[in-house]
Write a protein that holds these residues in place. Structure first.
Motif, PDB file in Angstrom:
ATOM      1  N   TRP A   1      -5.907 -16.869  -2.295  1.00  0.00           N
ATOM      2  CA  TRP A   1      -5.969 -15.584  -1.608  1.00  0.00           C
ATOM      3  C   TRP A   1      -4.580 -15.081  -1.244  1.00  0.00           C
ATOM      4  CZ3 TRP A   1      -5.198 -14.349   3.767  1.00  0.00           C
ATOM      5  CH2 TRP A   1      -5.592 -13.053   4.102  1.00  0.00           C
ATOM      6  N   MET A   2      -3.739 -15.978  -0.729  1.00  0.00           N
ATOM      7  CA  MET A   2      -2.386 -15.558  -0.374  1.00  0.00           C
ATOM      8  C   MET A   2      -1.578 -15.163  -1.608  1.00  0.00           C
ATOM      9  SD  MET A   2      -2.077 -15.773   2.963  1.00  0.00           S
ATOM     10  CE  MET A   2      -0.360 -16.000   3.331  1.00  0.00           C
ATOM     11  N   LEU A   3      -1.772 -15.909  -2.695  1.00  0.00           N
ATOM     12  CA  LEU A   3      -1.025 -15.602  -3.908  1.00  0.00           C
ATOM     13  C   LEU A   3      -1.449 -14.255  -4.487  1.00  0.00           C
ATOM     14  CD1 LEU A   3       0.995 -16.495  -6.073  1.00  0.00           C
ATOM     15  CD2 LEU A   3      -0.895 -17.675  -7.230  1.00  0.00           C
ATOM     16  N   VAL A   4      -2.763 -14.014  -4.532  1.00  0.00           N
ATOM     17  CA  VAL A   4      -3.246 -12.730  -5.062  1.00  0.00           C
ATOM     18  C   VAL A   4      -2.768 -11.583  -4.186  1.00  0.00           C
ATOM     19  CG1 VAL A   4      -5.322 -11.373  -5.517  1.00  0.00           C
ATOM     20  CG2 VAL A   4      -5.219 -13.764  -6.226  1.00  0.00           C
ATOM     21  N   THR A   5      -2.862 -11.752  -2.876  1.00  0.00           N
ATOM     22  CA  THR A   5      -2.408 -10.697  -1.964  1.00  0.00           C
ATOM     23  C   THR A   5      -0.908 -10.441  -2.137  1.00  0.00           C
ATOM     24  OG1 THR A   5      -4.146 -11.296  -0.388  1.00  0.00           O
ATOM     25  CG2 THR A   5      -2.319  -9.984   0.448  1.00  0.00           C
ATOM     26  N   GLN A   6      -0.157 -11.511  -2.295  1.00  0.00           N
ATOM     27  CA  GLN A   6       1.286 -11.346  -2.478  1.00  0.00           C
ATOM     28  C   GLN A   6       1.596 -10.578  -3.759  1.00  0.00           C
ATOM     29  OE1 GLN A   6       3.957 -12.538  -0.335  1.00  0.00           O
ATOM     30  NE2 GLN A   6       4.882 -10.978  -1.655  1.00  0.00           N
ATOM     31  N   ARG A   7       0.881 -10.915  -4.830  1.00  0.00           N
ATOM     32  CA  ARG A   7       1.152 -10.221  -6.092  1.00  0.00           C
ATOM     33  C   ARG A   7       0.719  -8.765  -6.030  1.00  0.00           C
ATOM     34  NH1 ARG A   7      -0.561 -14.815 -10.629  1.00  0.00           N
ATOM     35  NH2 ARG A   7       1.203 -16.222 -10.184  1.00  0.00           N
ATOM     36  N   LEU A   8      -0.396  -8.472  -5.396  1.00  0.00           N
ATOM     37  CA  LEU A   8      -0.815  -7.081  -5.234  1.00  0.00           C
ATOM     38  C   LEU A   8       0.188  -6.300  -4.394  1.00  0.00           C
ATOM     39  CD1 LEU A   8      -4.669  -7.516  -4.657  1.00  0.00           C
ATOM     40  CD2 LEU A   8      -3.534  -6.678  -6.714  1.00  0.00           C
TER      41      LEU A   8
ATOM     42  N   ARG B   1       7.329   4.059  12.036  1.00  0.00           N
ATOM     43  CA  ARG B   1       7.080   2.949  12.952  1.00  0.00           C
ATOM     44  C   ARG B   1       7.420   1.630  12.269  1.00  0.00           C
ATOM     45  NH1 ARG B   1       1.075   4.586  15.272  1.00  0.00           N
ATOM     46  NH2 ARG B   1       1.629   6.664  16.043  1.00  0.00           N
ATOM     47  N   ARG B   2       7.632   0.631  13.065  1.00  0.00           N
ATOM     48  CA  ARG B   2       7.927  -0.686  12.525  1.00  0.00           C
ATOM     49  C   ARG B   2       6.652  -1.337  12.008  1.00  0.00           C
ATOM     50  NH1 ARG B   2      11.376  -4.036  16.721  1.00  0.00           N
ATOM     51  NH2 ARG B   2      11.451  -5.394  14.871  1.00  0.00           N
ATOM     52  N   ALA B   3       6.799  -2.216  11.036  1.00  0.00           N
ATOM     53  CA  ALA B   3       5.635  -2.899  10.442  1.00  0.00           C
ATOM     54  C   ALA B   3       5.001  -3.834  11.473  1.00  0.00           C
ATOM     55  CB  ALA B   3       6.055  -3.686   9.207  1.00  0.00           C
ATOM     56  N   SER B   4       3.679  -3.879  11.491  1.00  0.00           N
ATOM     57  CA  SER B   4       2.942  -4.746  12.419  1.00  0.00           C
ATOM     58  C   SER B   4       2.870  -6.167  11.853  1.00  0.00           C
ATOM     59  CB  SER B   4       1.536  -4.186  12.658  1.00  0.00           C
ATOM     60  OG  SER B   4       0.771  -4.299  11.468  1.00  0.00           O
ATOM     61  N   ALA B   5       2.122  -7.049  12.607  1.00  0.00           N
ATOM     62  CA  ALA B   5       1.980  -8.445  12.198  1.00  0.00           C
ATOM     63  C   ALA B   5       0.842  -8.642  11.215  1.00  0.00           C
ATOM     64  CB  ALA B   5       1.763  -9.319  13.430  1.00  0.00           C
ATOM     65  N   ASP B   6       0.232  -7.560  10.732  1.00  0.00           N
ATOM     66  CA  ASP B   6      -0.852  -7.668   9.759  1.00  0.00           C
ATOM     67  C   ASP B   6      -0.333  -8.345   8.494  1.00  0.00           C
ATOM     68  OD1 ASP B   6      -2.394  -6.254   7.306  1.00  0.00           O
ATOM     69  OD2 ASP B   6      -3.725  -6.453   9.040  1.00  0.00           O
TER      70      ASP B   6
ATOM     71  N   LEU C   1       3.879  -6.695   2.326  1.00  0.00           N
ATOM     72  CA  LEU C   1       4.421  -5.451   1.757  1.00  0.00           C
ATOM     73  C   LEU C   1       5.850  -5.214   2.255  1.00  0.00           C
ATOM     74  CD1 LEU C   1       3.508  -3.202  -0.137  1.00  0.00           C
ATOM     75  CD2 LEU C   1       2.707  -1.937   1.857  1.00  0.00           C
ATOM     76  N   ALA C   2       6.086  -5.480   3.529  1.00  0.00           N
ATOM     77  CA  ALA C   2       7.441  -5.303   4.062  1.00  0.00           C
ATOM     78  C   ALA C   2       8.413  -6.288   3.411  1.00  0.00           C
ATOM     79  CB  ALA C   2       7.422  -5.510   5.579  1.00  0.00           C
ATOM     80  N   GLY C   3       7.964  -7.519   3.215  1.00  0.00           N
ATOM     81  CA  GLY C   3       8.832  -8.480   2.557  1.00  0.00           C
ATOM     82  C   GLY C   3       9.186  -8.069   1.147  1.00  0.00           C
ATOM     83  N   ALA C   4       8.196  -7.540   0.398  1.00  0.00           N
ATOM     84  CA  ALA C   4       8.457  -7.109  -0.973  1.00  0.00           C
ATOM     85  C   ALA C   4       9.416  -5.923  -0.996  1.00  0.00           C
ATOM     86  CB  ALA C   4       7.133  -6.750  -1.659  1.00  0.00           C
ATOM     87  N   LEU C   5       9.276  -4.997  -0.046  1.00  0.00           N
ATOM     88  CA  LEU C   5      10.181  -3.845  -0.003  1.00  0.00           C
ATOM     89  C   LEU C   5      11.592  -4.256   0.385  1.00  0.00           C
ATOM     90  CD1 LEU C   5       7.844  -1.202   1.694  1.00  0.00           C
ATOM     91  CD2 LEU C   5       8.563  -1.250  -0.703  1.00  0.00           C
ATOM     92  N   GLN C   6      11.683  -5.200   1.318  1.00  0.00           N
ATOM     93  CA  GLN C   6      13.006  -5.628   1.749  1.00  0.00           C
ATOM     94  C   GLN C   6      13.751  -6.359   0.639  1.00  0.00           C
ATOM     95  OE1 GLN C   6      12.237  -7.916   5.242  1.00  0.00           O
ATOM     96  NE2 GLN C   6      11.994  -6.117   6.591  1.00  0.00           N
TER      97      GLN C   6
ATOM     98  N   SER D   1       8.774   2.212   7.227  1.00  0.00           N
ATOM     99  CA  SER D   1       7.733   1.802   8.185  1.00  0.00           C
ATOM    100  C   SER D   1       6.408   1.700   7.456  1.00  0.00           C
ATOM    101  CB  SER D   1       7.640   2.793   9.338  1.00  0.00           C
ATOM    102  OG  SER D   1       7.152   4.050   8.869  1.00  0.00           O
ATOM    103  N   ILE D   2       5.535   0.880   8.016  1.00  0.00           N
ATOM    104  CA  ILE D   2       4.200   0.662   7.446  1.00  0.00           C
ATOM    105  C   ILE D   2       3.198   0.752   8.585  1.00  0.00           C
ATOM    106  CG2 ILE D   2       2.702  -0.906   6.153  1.00  0.00           C
ATOM    107  CD1 ILE D   2       5.247  -2.262   5.110  1.00  0.00           C
ATOM    108  N   ARG D   3       2.135   1.523   8.392  1.00  0.00           N
ATOM    109  CA  ARG D   3       1.096   1.599   9.411  1.00  0.00           C
ATOM    110  C   ARG D   3      -0.249   1.873   8.758  1.00  0.00           C
ATOM    111  NH1 ARG D   3      -0.543   6.691  11.536  1.00  0.00           N
ATOM    112  NH2 ARG D   3       0.321   8.466  10.354  1.00  0.00           N
TER     113      ARG D   3
END
Length: 487
Positions: free
Chosen positions: A87-94, A146-151, A157-162, A171-173
């Protein structure tokens, strides 16, 4: 010293492996018991007792535990691996794919070689082709970021953009509907706003895997329950047949079924029952023949004494012959027992009352009787009457003023207590009096007739019904005899 040869068959190797495992567990327990402090040892023993009390006691429950616990462990491991890996891998790739699309739109918006009007249209067209909704806002809109939340989606998504664009703030909301995500990023032309469904960056169908896994596990447990129940039924039938045989009840319709080991145990039980029945039948036939022959001789003695003139010597011989006849009948009754009598429903309260009426004491001793509970039981009537008669007869014979008989049926047991106010029996003789032909000379009167078989016959009858007799001191000063029979 010769070494034990290794087993050659698979079954023997498995048995030898289990034996070695048991030895290893025993050595570990002994090591812990020897080397652990007393506090740790007490905690260890307490935890073991608590686990033992919590575990099911029946074979079906323990078998299900053997099946269910490994399955639950497997489900937990699979779920952990799925959540942590798949699940984490699929979410990361998406999330990486969505971040790449957003950065592609940002590159188009930063391309100064394209006129502003064409560039804005190109961003919108490219976003629609990627399944996104994008537009370029004026620079004044940057204050709404706004700053990205802990979701988890926001974090990935923030990590991939950075990783791809560290210089520009973003920002992500979540949008108010909760199903869409908004990303704002500062670009050369202003602020790039991108909206997209949350499912694009998130593996939303992960719960289907858990549903299928849990459903399959429940189905397998149900199938295991059915198979285990069918395997345990023959063991329960064997236990019921053994209990019925132990209580002297007929064992009807019992046939070996189930697994090979259960069939072997059932065949062994049937063979044992046949041997016991054959032994009892042979003993009964032999004793009947011996009793008949001895009674014939005693009858000749009695006839010979009848032809002699009456006198003191003939009177003593006649008394000896009568005593020999009584002893012979008592011995044959004890050796024969009542195994051939068929159990049948019996009103215990009425049976005891009838026995007490027939045992009226000529000396005037009172017999007090009380009974509570349901008195209908399946017993051998003649044997039960003999059991009550022997105990009450002893109480009447040795009691001084009264006899107390109390019956009670409660919690699956029938208890009958017979008490007297006689001399009683010393504590160290309470078990010895159950031996055949054993008589107490100090506590009992030698002039009282008897063969020393009454208590032996009573205990034999009680145990043939699956119960027992216990002797002890009575509050009335004499002896208390407690009969306990399973009801």
């Amino acid at each position: 010293m010769s070494e034990t040869p290794e087993p050659t068959t698979p079954r023997g190797r498995v048995a030898a492996g289990l034996d070695r495992l048991d030895d290893g567990i025993r050595h570990v327990r002994n090591f812990i018991a020897r080397n652990s402090p007393s506090t740790v040892r007490r905690v260890w023993i307490g935890v073991g007792h608590a686990i033992n009390r919590a575990l099911p006691k029946g074979l079906l429950g323990r078998s299900l535990l053997i099946v269910v616990v490994p399955m639950l462990i497997l489900l937990a491991v699979l779920t952990g691996v799925f959540m942590d890996r798949h699940w984490m891998l699929v979410t990361q790739r998406l999330s990486d794919a969505v971040a790449a699309s957003i950065l592609g739109l940002a590159n188009i918006a930063d391309n100064t070689a394209i006129p502003d009007e064409v560039r804005i249209d190109a961003v919108a067209s490219a976003a629609r082709a990627m399944g996104l909704n994008a537009e370029v806002l004026p620079p004044s809109e940057i204050g709404r970021t706004r700053r990205a939340s802990a979701d988890i989606v926001h974090s990935m998504l923030a990590g991939a953009l950075q990783k791809r664009r560290l210089s520009m703030p973003f920002s992500i909301r979540d949008l108010p509907d909760g199903n869409r995500i908004e990303v704002r990023m500062v670009v050369h032309a202003g602020v790039l706003k991108v909206e997209f469904p949350r499912s694009l960056a998130y593996a939303a169908n992960w719960h289907f895997f858990l549903v299928w896994m849990v459903s399959t596990a429940l189905f397998l447990v149900l199938v295991s329950l059915i198979f285990l129940r069918n395997q345990i039924k023959p063991i329960e039938r064997l236990a019921a047949a053994a209990e019925a045989f132990g209580r002297g009840r007929p064992v009807e319709g019992f046939a070996p079924t189930g697994a090979r080991e259960v069939r072997q145990a059932a065949h062994a039980f049937i063979g044992m029952r046949r041997r016991l029945e054959r032994q009892i039948e042979q003993r009964t036939t032999m004793l009947a023949g011996v009793g008949h022959d001895l009674k014939t001789i005693l009858t000749r003695f009695r006839l010979g004494l009848a032809l002699l003139p009456e006198g003191e010597e003939t009177a003593d011989l006649s008394a000896d012959v009568a005593e020999m006849e009584a002893m012979l009948e008592a011995y044959v009754d004890f050796a024969k027992g009542d195994a051939d009598e068929a159990p049948q429903p019996l009103d215990v309260e009425a049976t005891i009352s009838d026995c007490l009426r027939q045992m009226a004491d000529p000396a005037g001793r009172q017999i007090h009787f009380a009974f509570s509970g349901d008195g209908l039981l399946t017993l051998r009537p003649t044997a039960f009457r003999r059991l009550i008669a022997n105990l009450v007869g002893n109480a009447v014979r040795y009691g001084r003023t009264a006899v107390w008989v109390t019956g009670e049926r409660r919690e699956g047991w029938l208890s009958v207590i017979v008490e007297d106010d006689g001399p009683g029996i010393p504590e160290d003789e309470l078990e010895a009096v159950f031996r055949p032909f054993y008589r107490l000379d100090a506590a009992r009167n030698q002039d009282v007739p008897g063969t020393g078989l009454g208590l032996a016959i009573a205990r034999d009858v009680a145990r043939s019904h699956g119960g027992d007799i216990e002797l002890g001191p009575s509050p009335h000063g004499g002896l208390r005899a407690t009969i306990r029979l399973p009801a």
